[in-house]
Design a protein around this motif. Structure first.
Motif, PDB file in Angstrom:
ATOM      1  N   TRP A 190     -18.648 -11.075 -12.449  1.00  0.00           N
ATOM      2  CA  TRP A 190     -17.325 -11.384 -12.876  1.00  0.00           C
ATOM      3  C   TRP A 190     -17.544 -11.439 -14.496  1.00  0.00           C
ATOM      4  CZ3 TRP A 190     -17.586 -17.095 -10.330  1.00  0.00           C
ATOM      5  CH2 TRP A 190     -17.396 -16.830  -9.020  1.00  0.00           C
ATOM      6  N   PRO A 191     -16.040 -11.077 -15.073  1.00  0.00           N
ATOM      7  CA  PRO A 191     -16.194 -11.417 -16.452  1.00  0.00           C
ATOM      8  C   PRO A 191     -16.551 -12.530 -17.012  1.00  0.00           C
ATOM      9  CG  PRO A 191     -14.195  -9.895 -15.833  1.00  0.00           C
ATOM     10  CD  PRO A 191     -15.055 -10.573 -14.566  1.00  0.00           C
ATOM     11  N   HIS A 192     -17.436 -12.899 -17.999  1.00  0.00           N
ATOM     12  CA  HIS A 192     -17.965 -14.199 -18.215  1.00  0.00           C
ATOM     13  C   HIS A 192     -18.508 -14.957 -17.056  1.00  0.00           C
ATOM     14  CE1 HIS A 192     -15.510 -12.951 -21.440  1.00  0.00           C
ATOM     15  NE2 HIS A 192     -14.397 -12.708 -21.028  1.00  0.00           N
ATOM     16  N   GLY A 193     -19.107 -14.141 -16.403  1.00  0.00           N
ATOM     17  CA  GLY A 193     -19.793 -14.879 -14.990  1.00  0.00           C
ATOM     18  C   GLY A 193     -20.376 -15.954 -15.308  1.00  0.00           C
ATOM     19  N   GLU A 194     -21.540 -16.199 -16.327  1.00  0.00           N
ATOM     20  CA  GLU A 194     -22.398 -17.070 -16.424  1.00  0.00           C
ATOM     21  C   GLU A 194     -21.518 -18.473 -16.876  1.00  0.00           C
ATOM     22  OE1 GLU A 194     -25.400 -16.706 -19.166  1.00  0.00           O
ATOM     23  OE2 GLU A 194     -26.429 -15.062 -18.203  1.00  0.00           O
ATOM     24  N   ARG A 195     -20.498 -18.431 -17.667  1.00  0.00           N
ATOM     25  CA  ARG A 195     -19.860 -19.616 -17.915  1.00  0.00           C
ATOM     26  C   ARG A 195     -18.827 -19.962 -16.910  1.00  0.00           C
ATOM     27  NH1 ARG A 195     -16.901 -18.390 -23.545  1.00  0.00           N
ATOM     28  NH2 ARG A 195     -16.763 -20.540 -23.604  1.00  0.00           N
ATOM     29  N   TRP A 196     -18.160 -19.056 -16.039  1.00  0.00           N
ATOM     30  CA  TRP A 196     -17.533 -19.396 -14.970  1.00  0.00           C
ATOM     31  C   TRP A 196     -18.438 -19.959 -13.719  1.00  0.00           C
ATOM     32  CZ3 TRP A 196     -12.867 -20.590 -13.600  1.00  0.00           C
ATOM     33  CH2 TRP A 196     -11.849 -19.672 -14.624  1.00  0.00           C
TER      34      TRP A 196
END
Length: 418
Positions: A190-196
Motif C-alpha cells: 500500500w501507499p504509506h503502508g506503515e502508517r496505515w
C-alpha cells in the motif's frame, strides 16, 4: 492466450472418463451403504481416495507413463469433486478468478488482468458444470432457481443459467489465496503502508466497530480476513456469511453460512436469522461477511448492546456513500431514516474504504460516522480521519474521535502513526 500458459495435454477419451466416473460412483456408493465412509455435503462432494482413483485410471483410461497416470487421476478428481475443466487454469500462480462467459469461453483474472485461456466449454458442459458445482455446495441450480453461489474446494462459485443469463451459462469462480496474506504483508503493497498498518492495528486494539466498504473485487474480504487474523488468541470470532469466504488464521473461529430454500421455498436460513443466532453463541467479535439487506438491523442492534469489535463489509463507491447504503438496507428491515441514523451513529465507530486501481488494492480512506444536524436524507455524516491523497496521507478531524477510543495504556497521534 496469456503469457506463461502451457498447452493443455491431450484429453483422454470422454467415454473413458465417463466409465471411470461410473465405476468410482459404484465403489463409493457401495462403501457408503456399508457405512465405511459417508461423504459430507452429498454425492460427489469429497475427493475419492487415491487408491480408488489409481484403480479407476488403470481400468478405464489410457496411460503410458507415471506422469500420464498422475495427470489422469488429477483430471478425474477435478471432474468428480473439484472445478472440472476450470481446475487447471485455477492452479496458475497469480490467478484470482476464473470466468466462463455465455459462449463458453474460459477467462482468468489476476495479476496480469483479464485474459483468455484458449479453452471453451460447450453449452451442455457449462450447464452441467454449474449445476454440479452448486450441488456440491448444497445449493440448487435449475429452472426454478436459475442463479446461486456456493463454496467448492475453498473457492466461491457463482452461476447463472439461461434465459436469465443471455447467451449461455455464466460461471464466476473467486479463488482463495493459497496462503492468505497477513496484515503486514498487505501493508507492504500500500501507499504509506506503515502508517496505515499502525492505524488499523489501533482500530483492532480499541475494539472499534468497523465497516469495510468498496466495490466488487476491491479486496474487502481479503483485508477483513487479515484484520481478524490479528485478533487476540483469547477472543472468540463468529462469522456470518451468505457463502463462506472468511478464513482468518485464528484459533477460535465459528463460521455460520446462510441457506436457500428448497423447491417449495421452505427451509431457508437468512443472514438475519444467523446474526440473531450468533448473538446467543457468546461472540467476542461478531462479523458479517457482507451486509446487503435486512440483517443490518440486527447487526447494528448487536453493536449497540455491548458487542464491541464487530466488523462487516458492504458495497459502496466511496466512504461518503455508506450512510445512504445503510439507509437503504435499514428500509428493508422496516427502519426509517431517523432510526437507521440513530442506530448507525452509535454502533459504527469507523468506515474503511478500499479501492482497486492499476497499482493494486489498498485502503484510501478511514472515516467515522456522526449524526448530522443539518438537512440530509439519512441524518448521518462521514467525518474523514485518514485519507490517501495525491499529496500524501492527510489527517482529518475524525482522527480525534478514534484517538478518544485509545486504550488506557497509550494512544494519541504517535501511536496511530500520524
Amino acid at each position: 492466450m496469456g503469457r506463461g500458459w502451457a498447452p493443455a495435454p491431450p484429453p483422454a477419451p470422454r467415454d473413458g472418463h465417463d466409465r471411470a466416473r461410473r465405476w468410482l460412483a459404484g465403489r463409493l456408493a457401495a462403501a457408503d451403504a456399508a457405512g465405511r465412509g459417508s461423504r459430507p455435503g452429498g454425492e460427489g462432494s469429497a475427493v475419492p481416495p487415491a487408491e480408488l482413483l489409481a484403480e479407476a485410471v488403470r481400468r478405464h483410461l489410457p496411460v503410458h507413463t507415471p506422469e500420464d497416470a498422475a495427470r489422469q487421476m488429477t483430471a478425474l478428481a477435478d471432474g468428480l469433486a473439484g472445478l472440472g475443466p476450470l481446475a487447471e487454469p485455477a492452479r496458475h500462480a497469480g490467478v484470482t478468478d476464473v470466468l466462463v462467459d455465455g459462449t463458453g469461453t474460459v477467462w482468468t483474472d489476476g495479476d496480469g488482468g483479464l485474459r483468455r485461456t484458449g479453452r471453451r466449454l460447450s453449452a451442455d458442459e457449462a450447464r452441467h458444470l454449474a449445476v454440479r458445482l452448486l450441488a456440491q455446495g448444497g445449493r440448487r441450480l435449475d429452472e426454478g432457481q436459475p442463479f446461486g453461489d456456493a463454496q467448492v474446494t475453498g473457492a466461491r462459485v457463482h452461476a447463472v443459467l439461461p434465459p436469465i443469463a443471455a447467451g449461455g451459462t455464466q460461471i464466476s469462480v473467486r479463488l482463495p489465496a493459497a496462503e492468505p496474506p497477513t496484515l503486514a504483508e498487505l501493508a507492504e503493497r500500500w501507499p504509506h503502508g506503515e502508517r496505515w498498518l499502525a492505524v488499523l492495528r489501533h482500530v483492532l486494539a480499541v475494539r472499534a466497530n468497523l465497516l469495510i466498504s468498496g466495490a466488487t473485487g476491491s479486496g474487502k474480504t481479503t483485508l477483513l480476513t487479515a484484520l481478524l487474523s490479528e485478533v487476540p488468541a483469547g477472543e472468540r470470532i463468529i462469522t456470518v456469511e451468505d457463502t463462506r469466504e472468511l478464513c482468518p488464521r485464528h484459533g477460535h473461529v465459528v463460521s455460520l453460512q446462510a441457506r436457500g430454500g428448497n423447491a417449495e421455498g421452505a427451509g431457508a436460513v437468512t443472514l438475519a436469522d444467523l446474526v440473531r443466532q450468533a448473538l446467543r453463541m457468546r461472540p467476542d467479535r461478531l462479523v458479517v461477511g457482507e451486509c446487503r439487506g435486512a440483517e443490518v438491523a440486527d447487526f447494528l442492534a448487536a453493536m449497540n448492546t455491548g458487542h464491541r469489535g464487530a466488523a462487516g463489509t458492504l458495497h459502496a463507491n466511496a466512504a461518503r456513500d455508506v450512510p445512504a447504503r445503510l439507509q437503504a438496507m435499514g428500509a428493508l428491515a422496516g427502519l426509517g431514516p431517523g432510526a437507521t441514523a440513530l442506530q448507525a451513529a452509535s454502533a459504527v465507530d469507523a468506515v474503511l474504504h478500499v479501492e482497486r486501481t492499476t497499482a493494486g488494492r489498498a485502503p484510501v480512506e478511514l472515516a467515522v460516522l456522526d449524526r448530522s444536524e443539518g438537512p440530509g436524507p439519512t441524518g448521518l455524516r462521514v467525518v474523514p480521519a485518514v485519507t490517501t491523497g495525491r499529496d500524501g496521507l492527510r489527517v482529518g478531524p475524525g482522527l480525534d474521535v478514534l484517538e478518544s477510543l485509545a486504550p488506557a495504556a497509550g494512544g494519541g497521534r504517535h501511536a496511530l502513526g500520524t
